[in-house]
Design a protein around this motif. Structure first.
Motif, PDB file in Angstrom:
ATOM      1  N   LEU B 253       2.970  58.605 -31.711  1.00  0.00           N
ATOM      2  CA  LEU B 253       3.791  57.506 -31.183  1.00  0.00           C
ATOM      3  C   LEU B 253       4.607  56.935 -32.337  1.00  0.00           C
ATOM      4  O   LEU B 253       4.063  56.618 -33.398  1.00  0.00           O
ATOM      5  N   GLY B 254       5.902  56.764 -32.110  1.00  0.00           N
ATOM      6  CA  GLY B 254       6.765  56.224 -33.146  1.00  0.00           C
ATOM      7  C   GLY B 254       6.622  54.721 -33.270  1.00  0.00           C
ATOM      8  O   GLY B 254       6.295  54.023 -32.297  1.00  0.00           O
ATOM      9  N   ALA B 255       6.879  54.210 -34.464  1.00  0.00           N
ATOM     10  CA  ALA B 255       6.857  52.764 -34.687  1.00  0.00           C
ATOM     11  C   ALA B 255       7.796  52.076 -33.707  1.00  0.00           C
ATOM     12  O   ALA B 255       8.914  52.537 -33.484  1.00  0.00           O
ATOM     13  N   GLY B 256       7.343  50.971 -33.140  1.00  0.00           N
ATOM     14  CA  GLY B 256       8.147  50.255 -32.165  1.00  0.00           C
ATOM     15  C   GLY B 256       7.856  50.653 -30.731  1.00  0.00           C
ATOM     16  O   GLY B 256       8.539  50.208 -29.816  1.00  0.00           O
ATOM     17  N   THR B 257       6.843  51.490 -30.548  1.00  0.00           N
ATOM     18  CA  THR B 257       6.389  51.823 -29.198  1.00  0.00           C
ATOM     19  C   THR B 257       5.816  50.568 -28.539  1.00  0.00           C
ATOM     20  O   THR B 257       4.981  49.880 -29.128  1.00  0.00           O
ATOM     21  N   ILE B 258       6.262  50.272 -27.332  1.00  0.00           N
ATOM     22  CA  ILE B 258       5.740  49.144 -26.561  1.00  0.00           C
ATOM     23  C   ILE B 258       4.777  49.702 -25.520  1.00  0.00           C
ATOM     24  O   ILE B 258       5.131  50.610 -24.769  1.00  0.00           O
ATOM     25  N   VAL B 259       3.568  49.173 -25.510  1.00  0.00           N
ATOM     26  CA  VAL B 259       2.567  49.591 -24.519  1.00  0.00           C
ATOM     27  C   VAL B 259       2.196  48.375 -23.678  1.00  0.00           C
ATOM     28  O   VAL B 259       1.892  47.300 -24.220  1.00  0.00           O
ATOM     29  N   GLY B 260       2.245  48.530 -22.354  1.00  0.00           N
ATOM     30  CA  GLY B 260       1.964  47.431 -21.442  1.00  0.00           C
ATOM     31  C   GLY B 260       0.597  47.546 -20.796  1.00  0.00           C
ATOM     32  O   GLY B 260       0.022  48.631 -20.704  1.00  0.00           O
ATOM     33  N   SER B 261       0.111  46.391 -20.361  1.00  0.00           N
ATOM     34  CA  SER B 261      -1.226  46.317 -19.748  1.00  0.00           C
ATOM     35  C   SER B 261      -1.210  46.663 -18.271  1.00  0.00           C
ATOM     36  O   SER B 261      -2.260  46.877 -17.677  1.00  0.00           O
ATOM     37  N   GLY B 262      -0.038  46.696 -17.665  1.00  0.00           N
ATOM     38  CA  GLY B 262       0.022  46.672 -16.205  1.00  0.00           C
ATOM     39  C   GLY B 262      -0.206  45.254 -15.706  1.00  0.00           C
ATOM     40  O   GLY B 262      -0.575  44.350 -16.476  1.00  0.00           O
ATOM     41  N   THR B 263       0.052  45.055 -14.420  1.00  0.00           N
ATOM     42  CA  THR B 263      -0.030  43.727 -13.821  1.00  0.00           C
ATOM     43  C   THR B 263      -1.426  43.140 -13.986  1.00  0.00           C
ATOM     44  O   THR B 263      -2.416  43.764 -13.606  1.00  0.00           O
ATOM     45  N   VAL B 264      -1.467  41.932 -14.552  1.00  0.00           N
ATOM     46  CA  VAL B 264      -2.754  41.257 -14.770  1.00  0.00           C
ATOM     47  C   VAL B 264      -3.289  40.803 -13.410  1.00  0.00           C
ATOM     48  O   VAL B 264      -2.552  40.280 -12.574  1.00  0.00           O
ATOM     49  N   SER B 265      -4.581  41.022 -13.208  1.00  0.00           N
ATOM     50  CA  SER B 265      -5.156  40.748 -11.889  1.00  0.00           C
ATOM     51  C   SER B 265      -6.639  40.445 -12.031  1.00  0.00           C
ATOM     52  O   SER B 265      -7.365  41.167 -12.704  1.00  0.00           O
ATOM     53  N   ASN B 266      -7.061  39.347 -11.440  1.00  0.00           N
ATOM     54  CA  ASN B 266      -8.495  38.988 -11.431  1.00  0.00           C
ATOM     55  C   ASN B 266      -9.041  39.052 -10.017  1.00  0.00           C
ATOM     56  O   ASN B 266      -8.376  38.599  -9.069  1.00  0.00           O
ATOM     57  N   ARG B 267     -10.262  39.549  -9.897  1.00  0.00           N
ATOM     58  CA  ARG B 267     -10.983  39.408  -8.627  1.00  0.00           C
ATOM     59  C   ARG B 267     -11.342  37.937  -8.424  1.00  0.00           C
ATOM     60  O   ARG B 267     -11.410  37.166  -9.372  1.00  0.00           O
ATOM     61  N   ASP B 268     -11.610  37.595  -7.197  1.00  0.00           N
ATOM     62  CA  ASP B 268     -12.048  36.229  -6.925  1.00  0.00           C
ATOM     63  C   ASP B 268     -13.470  36.034  -7.470  1.00  0.00           C
ATOM     64  O   ASP B 268     -14.203  37.007  -7.699  1.00  0.00           O
ATOM     65  N   ALA B 269     -13.850  34.762  -7.684  1.00  0.00           N
ATOM     66  CA  ALA B 269     -15.189  34.459  -8.204  1.00  0.00           C
ATOM     67  C   ALA B 269     -16.284  35.057  -7.314  1.00  0.00           C
ATOM     68  O   ALA B 269     -17.347  35.459  -7.799  1.00  0.00           O
TER      69      ALA B 269
END
Lengths: 335, 335
Positions: B253-269
């Motif tokens: 991977l070249g310097a400056g590669t952006i890696v994303g988490s995907g949409t943040v999502s929590n289950r309900d309590a």
């Protein structure tokens, strides 16, 4: 005009190369890198063209051009979008695994977003960590665009083509089924691609460049033997104008976007799948295709994927059998 | 340290921003652009850090930092690889359409190659040509890496994280089914993403950055109303070290590669799907998720996708409710 990037830092050093690929003139006083030239193309093009003319006339200092000193013309790029314009190739893949080809494939281009953060030079080894991944070559044409606005027509997209070249779009075939089953397209199955030593402006190709297609044979040798001699203008369902417009449907394309044709593939003269060159056919531009045909004919493939030490050559010739874009010539090396 | 790129040319002008986001100091004498800084990070980092210290101590010339003058920290990048680390989100998508979630999704990250040739600034409009495309926001975390060698371990990958930030990964939901059915992943369905006004070094986050996760809530407002308040460290099946190592399995991977988490999502309590904030839940980081839950509960979705004039805000707060990365604040505009 022919442009190359000599290996230097992360982005290479821009040079203009003579038509016969024997000489180069440094162009870094005009633009330090090819990306910089593409970023400001309309302003810099006359200076680059003058330099190319002076080089042909031998009126400026020149140096020998050695293809092994060349990086990919864009050693890294902001976009690599690879189409699949030779639907014949896709039809064969589907036929080999018994899947139908949706009719939409004939009028809606397939295209995937490729990794562009680091490309291989034309003579660089293909690093391979694991032969079981099923390493394959894919010989393709590419174009490099200027800025293309969202929603551009096919004609506007075609007019934005700045350069034409070749790629070896290395693929890890045995990782593809698992990745495609996950639904998010290729990622690990597409390691770094290699590009031809020079990219050329469309005018350099004269009548061979017509309607967004290149009317020349794409030559592929595998381990020193003729492997593919497909005519790039034949069976190309989607020309480059259509491919670039497809890429720009919902967003602008930045200058320096590389768009690929997908693996070049011709049907046989009798309408059936292509035959090997040894049997009078035009052969193949990737190993997967010959394996598909072996599977269709014999129930299983007999040609193996690439292993360490295997060599791949990809080029396109003019009428005097001189390479137009230089030659991609790579050896697979254990990584 | 906090870094931003003021709008200037294609790649912006690098500035160091004060911790409170009120001031900036020009950094272009150290590196003209953020990409240039990432290309030579180890050599330039001490100078950038000194500049940040001087800025905090008010011992150098400084200017007011206005987030609307900021481009994306990398206005264009060589790689944008977006994961899908919150498998909860994927499970809900599948549940809504009655598809099973393969067990492999819990131990093999989903990741797609995104377009990176042109990003939106944090306050730029979201240009939309056709509302029937189903425009959605996706609020995510991102990291920017240095060079990562092929086959890097999770630990080595995590150590290569240079910067942390936020993205609005704009998606055209109604184009996705057709593209995924073609098997080559997203292309037209993923127009330009927007990024937070500043990206920050991991040390800036203190204990909130731990094991490749950010232990803060991702705040999302839609049309001025609270929409999402999910905890980014919760239900994140794959931390950033794992995501970056996944991306580097078969290639550098070249310097400056952006890696994303995907949409943040929590289950309900209670373990079920998340509830809207108005009902005491933590809400959602994309419209598709609330539509899935509406579909699961009522048989059909009732929340519409984005239309011209809709506004999206995405940010993360410190304990004093000050944005850490600045605020993504965008309006959808007919294009």
């Amino acid at each position: 005009m022919k442009l190359a990037s000599l290996k230097h830092g992360r982005d290479g050093r821009l040079v203009v190369v003579s038509r016969d690929l024997a000489w180069y003139a440094d162009a870094s006083h005009i633009a330090p890198t090819l990306q910089a030239a593409l970023d400001d193309w309309n302003r810099l093009l006359p200076d680059l063209q003058n330099l190319a003319t002076d080089l042909e006339h031998e009126t400026i200092p020149r140096e020998r051009f050695h293809e092994h000193e060349a990086a990919a013309p864009l050693p890294r790029a902001y976009q690599w979008a690879d189409g699949s314009a030779y639907v014949n190739h896709v039809a064969l893949v589907r036929q080999a695994r018994g899947a139908e080809l949706p009719d939409s494939f004939w009028h809606d281009p397939l295209m995937y977003q490729g990794g562009s953060d680091g490309f291989l030079g034309p003579r660089d080894d293909i690093p391979l960590k694991d032969e079981s991944w099923g390493c394959d070559l894919e010989a393709e044409l590419v174009v490099v665009t200027g800025d293309v606005p969202m929603g551009a027509s096919r004609e506007a997209a075609l007019a934005a083509v700045r350069l034409v070249g070749l790629t070896n779009d290395v693929s890890l075939r045995n990782l593809i089924p698992g990745e495609l089953a996950k639904g998010f397209g290729f990622f690990q199955s597409k390691p770094a691609s290699a590009f031809s030593p020079v990219f050329v402006t469309p005018d350099e190709l004269g009548d061979w460049w017509s309607d967004g297609k290149l009317d020349r044979k794409l030559m592929v040798d595998l381990n020193g033997e003729p492997f593919g001699r497909a005519l790039a203008s034949e069976d190309m369902t989607f020309d480059f104008g259509t491919l670039v417009a497809h890429a720009a449907k919902t967003r602008n394309l930045g200058a320096g976007t590389i768009v690929g044709s997908g693996t070049v593939s011709n049907r046989d003269a009798d309408g059936g799948p292509g035959k090997p060159i040894a049997e009078g056919g035009v052969g193949y531009s990737c190993i997967a295709e010959v394996r598909m045909i072996e599977t269709i004919q014999n129930g299983k493939p007999s040609t193996g994927f690439l292993k360490a030490g295997d060599t791949v050559r990809i080029w396109v010739e003019d009428d005097q059998h001189h390479p137009i874009f230089g030659t991609i010539e790579q050896t697979v090396a254990a990584a």
